[in-house]
Design a protein around this motif. Structure first.
Motif, PDB file in Angstrom:
ATOM      1  N   VAL A   5       8.828  -5.239   5.261  1.00  0.00           N
ATOM      2  CA  VAL A   5       8.316  -6.547   4.880  1.00  0.00           C
ATOM      3  C   VAL A   5       6.868  -6.374   4.435  1.00  0.00           C
ATOM      4  O   VAL A   5       6.041  -5.855   5.179  1.00  0.00           O
ATOM      5  CB  VAL A   5       8.391  -7.536   6.064  1.00  0.00           C
ATOM      6  CG1 VAL A   5       7.741  -8.854   5.703  1.00  0.00           C
ATOM      7  CG2 VAL A   5       9.825  -7.728   6.497  1.00  0.00           C
ATOM      8  N   ILE A   6       6.591  -6.791   3.216  1.00  0.00           N
ATOM      9  CA  ILE A   6       5.225  -6.709   2.704  1.00  0.00           C
ATOM     10  C   ILE A   6       4.506  -7.996   3.082  1.00  0.00           C
ATOM     11  O   ILE A   6       4.983  -9.090   2.795  1.00  0.00           O
ATOM     12  CB  ILE A   6       5.205  -6.524   1.177  1.00  0.00           C
ATOM     13  CG1 ILE A   6       5.865  -5.201   0.801  1.00  0.00           C
ATOM     14  CG2 ILE A   6       3.773  -6.580   0.653  1.00  0.00           C
ATOM     15  CD1 ILE A   6       6.015  -4.989  -0.687  1.00  0.00           C
ATOM     16  N   LYS A   7       3.375  -7.843   3.767  1.00  0.00           N
ATOM     17  CA  LYS A   7       2.569  -9.016   4.092  1.00  0.00           C
ATOM     18  C   LYS A   7       1.207  -8.872   3.430  1.00  0.00           C
ATOM     19  O   LYS A   7       0.780  -7.765   3.093  1.00  0.00           O
ATOM     20  CB  LYS A   7       2.438  -9.204   5.600  1.00  0.00           C
ATOM     21  CG  LYS A   7       1.753  -8.083   6.332  1.00  0.00           C
ATOM     22  CD  LYS A   7       1.716  -8.356   7.823  1.00  0.00           C
ATOM     23  CE  LYS A   7       1.059  -7.206   8.562  1.00  0.00           C
ATOM     24  NZ  LYS A   7       0.981  -7.438   9.989  1.00  0.00           N
ATOM     25  N   GLN A   8       0.560  -9.991   3.212  1.00  0.00           N
ATOM     26  CA  GLN A   8      -0.746  -9.990   2.567  1.00  0.00           C
ATOM     27  C   GLN A   8      -1.784 -10.570   3.510  1.00  0.00           C
ATOM     28  O   GLN A   8      -1.467 -11.400   4.365  1.00  0.00           O
ATOM     29  CB  GLN A   8      -0.714 -10.808   1.278  1.00  0.00           C
ATOM     30  CG  GLN A   8       0.154 -10.202   0.212  1.00  0.00           C
ATOM     31  CD  GLN A   8       0.080 -10.969  -1.097  1.00  0.00           C
ATOM     32  OE1 GLN A   8      -0.417 -12.075  -1.176  1.00  0.00           O
ATOM     33  NE2 GLN A   8       0.594 -10.356  -2.153  1.00  0.00           N
ATOM     34  N   PHE A   9      -3.024 -10.114   3.327  1.00  0.00           N
ATOM     35  CA  PHE A   9      -4.145 -10.687   4.057  1.00  0.00           C
ATOM     36  C   PHE A   9      -5.366 -10.654   3.156  1.00  0.00           C
ATOM     37  O   PHE A   9      -5.398  -9.943   2.157  1.00  0.00           O
ATOM     38  CB  PHE A   9      -4.385  -9.973   5.392  1.00  0.00           C
ATOM     39  CG  PHE A   9      -4.715  -8.506   5.298  1.00  0.00           C
ATOM     40  CD1 PHE A   9      -6.028  -8.070   5.364  1.00  0.00           C
ATOM     41  CD2 PHE A   9      -3.713  -7.559   5.168  1.00  0.00           C
ATOM     42  CE1 PHE A   9      -6.337  -6.720   5.299  1.00  0.00           C
ATOM     43  CE2 PHE A   9      -4.006  -6.205   5.105  1.00  0.00           C
ATOM     44  CZ  PHE A   9      -5.329  -5.785   5.170  1.00  0.00           C
ATOM     45  N   ASP A  25      -5.583   0.815   7.462  1.00  0.00           N
ATOM     46  CA  ASP A  25      -4.637  -0.297   7.592  1.00  0.00           C
ATOM     47  C   ASP A  25      -3.393  -0.117   6.725  1.00  0.00           C
ATOM     48  O   ASP A  25      -2.569  -1.021   6.635  1.00  0.00           O
ATOM     49  CB  ASP A  25      -5.314  -1.622   7.233  1.00  0.00           C
ATOM     50  CG  ASP A  25      -5.993  -2.276   8.425  1.00  0.00           C
ATOM     51  OD1 ASP A  25      -5.801  -1.806   9.557  1.00  0.00           O
ATOM     52  OD2 ASP A  25      -6.711  -3.266   8.222  1.00  0.00           O
ATOM     53  N   GLU A  26      -3.276   1.047   6.085  1.00  0.00           N
ATOM     54  CA  GLU A  26      -2.125   1.331   5.222  1.00  0.00           C
ATOM     55  C   GLU A  26      -1.883   0.173   4.253  1.00  0.00           C
ATOM     56  O   GLU A  26      -0.799  -0.406   4.187  1.00  0.00           O
ATOM     57  CB  GLU A  26      -0.879   1.602   6.062  1.00  0.00           C
ATOM     58  CG  GLU A  26      -1.023   2.796   6.987  1.00  0.00           C
ATOM     59  CD  GLU A  26       0.170   2.996   7.902  1.00  0.00           C
ATOM     60  OE1 GLU A  26       1.168   2.259   7.784  1.00  0.00           O
ATOM     61  OE2 GLU A  26       0.094   3.898   8.741  1.00  0.00           O
ATOM     62  N   CYS A  27      -2.938  -0.172   3.505  1.00  0.00           N
ATOM     63  CA  CYS A  27      -2.838  -1.315   2.603  1.00  0.00           C
ATOM     64  C   CYS A  27      -3.330  -0.948   1.207  1.00  0.00           C
ATOM     65  O   CYS A  27      -3.875   0.133   0.993  1.00  0.00           O
ATOM     66  CB  CYS A  27      -3.617  -2.501   3.163  1.00  0.00           C
ATOM     67  SG  CYS A  27      -5.366  -2.203   3.444  1.00  0.00           S
ATOM     68  N   TRP A  28      -3.131  -1.867   0.279  1.00  0.00           N
ATOM     69  CA  TRP A  28      -3.511  -1.659  -1.115  1.00  0.00           C
ATOM     70  C   TRP A  28      -3.858  -3.011  -1.725  1.00  0.00           C
ATOM     71  O   TRP A  28      -3.471  -4.058  -1.191  1.00  0.00           O
ATOM     72  CB  TRP A  28      -2.371  -0.983  -1.878  1.00  0.00           C
ATOM     73  CG  TRP A  28      -1.099  -1.783  -1.903  1.00  0.00           C
ATOM     74  CD1 TRP A  28      -0.730  -2.701  -2.849  1.00  0.00           C
ATOM     75  CD2 TRP A  28      -0.050  -1.781  -0.934  1.00  0.00           C
ATOM     76  NE1 TRP A  28       0.490  -3.254  -2.534  1.00  0.00           N
ATOM     77  CE2 TRP A  28       0.929  -2.702  -1.358  1.00  0.00           C
ATOM     78  CE3 TRP A  28       0.168  -1.085   0.255  1.00  0.00           C
ATOM     79  CZ2 TRP A  28       2.097  -2.951  -0.644  1.00  0.00           C
ATOM     80  CZ3 TRP A  28       1.330  -1.334   0.968  1.00  0.00           C
ATOM     81  CH2 TRP A  28       2.279  -2.252   0.515  1.00  0.00           C
ATOM     82  N   PRO A  29      -4.609  -3.015  -2.845  1.00  0.00           N
ATOM     83  CA  PRO A  29      -4.913  -4.289  -3.506  1.00  0.00           C
ATOM     84  C   PRO A  29      -3.618  -4.978  -3.939  1.00  0.00           C
ATOM     85  O   PRO A  29      -2.728  -4.348  -4.506  1.00  0.00           O
ATOM     86  CB  PRO A  29      -5.745  -3.879  -4.721  1.00  0.00           C
ATOM     87  CG  PRO A  29      -6.272  -2.520  -4.390  1.00  0.00           C
ATOM     88  CD  PRO A  29      -5.244  -1.879  -3.517  1.00  0.00           C
ATOM     89  N   ALA A  30      -3.526  -6.263  -3.662  1.00  0.00           N
ATOM     90  CA  ALA A  30      -2.300  -7.000  -3.959  1.00  0.00           C
ATOM     91  C   ALA A  30      -2.127  -7.273  -5.448  1.00  0.00           C
ATOM     92  O   ALA A  30      -1.002  -7.389  -5.927  1.00  0.00           O
ATOM     93  CB  ALA A  30      -2.281  -8.314  -3.178  1.00  0.00           C
TER      94      ALA A  30
END
Length: 78
Positions: A5-9, A25-30
């Motif tokens: 599940v991809i979540k955004q913040f 945080d294992e994240c990338w620009p949305a």
């Protein structure tokens, strides 16, 4: 196996963007606009501008780490 599940913040700050937080945080620009904003902050473009809001996406179960973002000079606002 269930799909991720991809979540955004959203993070907000005016200092150099903490690139290490993308890994932490294992994240990338949305969006492409968010990637461009990060690049502009790294290059010092608009250094005297008000805080920027960046939308990030992640599949990490535990992201975002609010305390780490605060320590990096940014804050999670949504």
């Amino acid at each position: 196996m269930p799909s991720a599940v991809i979540k955004q913040f959203v993070v907000e700050g005016a200092a150099d963007f903490p690139l290490a937080m993308l890994t932490a945080d294992e994240c990338w620009p949305a969006r492409a606009a968010d990637a461009a904003a990060i690049a502009a902050l790294q290059l010092g473009v608009g250094a005297a501008t008000p805080p920027r809001k960046i939308i990030l996406a992640t599949v990490s179960k535990y992201a975002p780490n609010r305390q780490r973002w605060i320590a990096a000079g940014w804050r999670v606002i949504a």
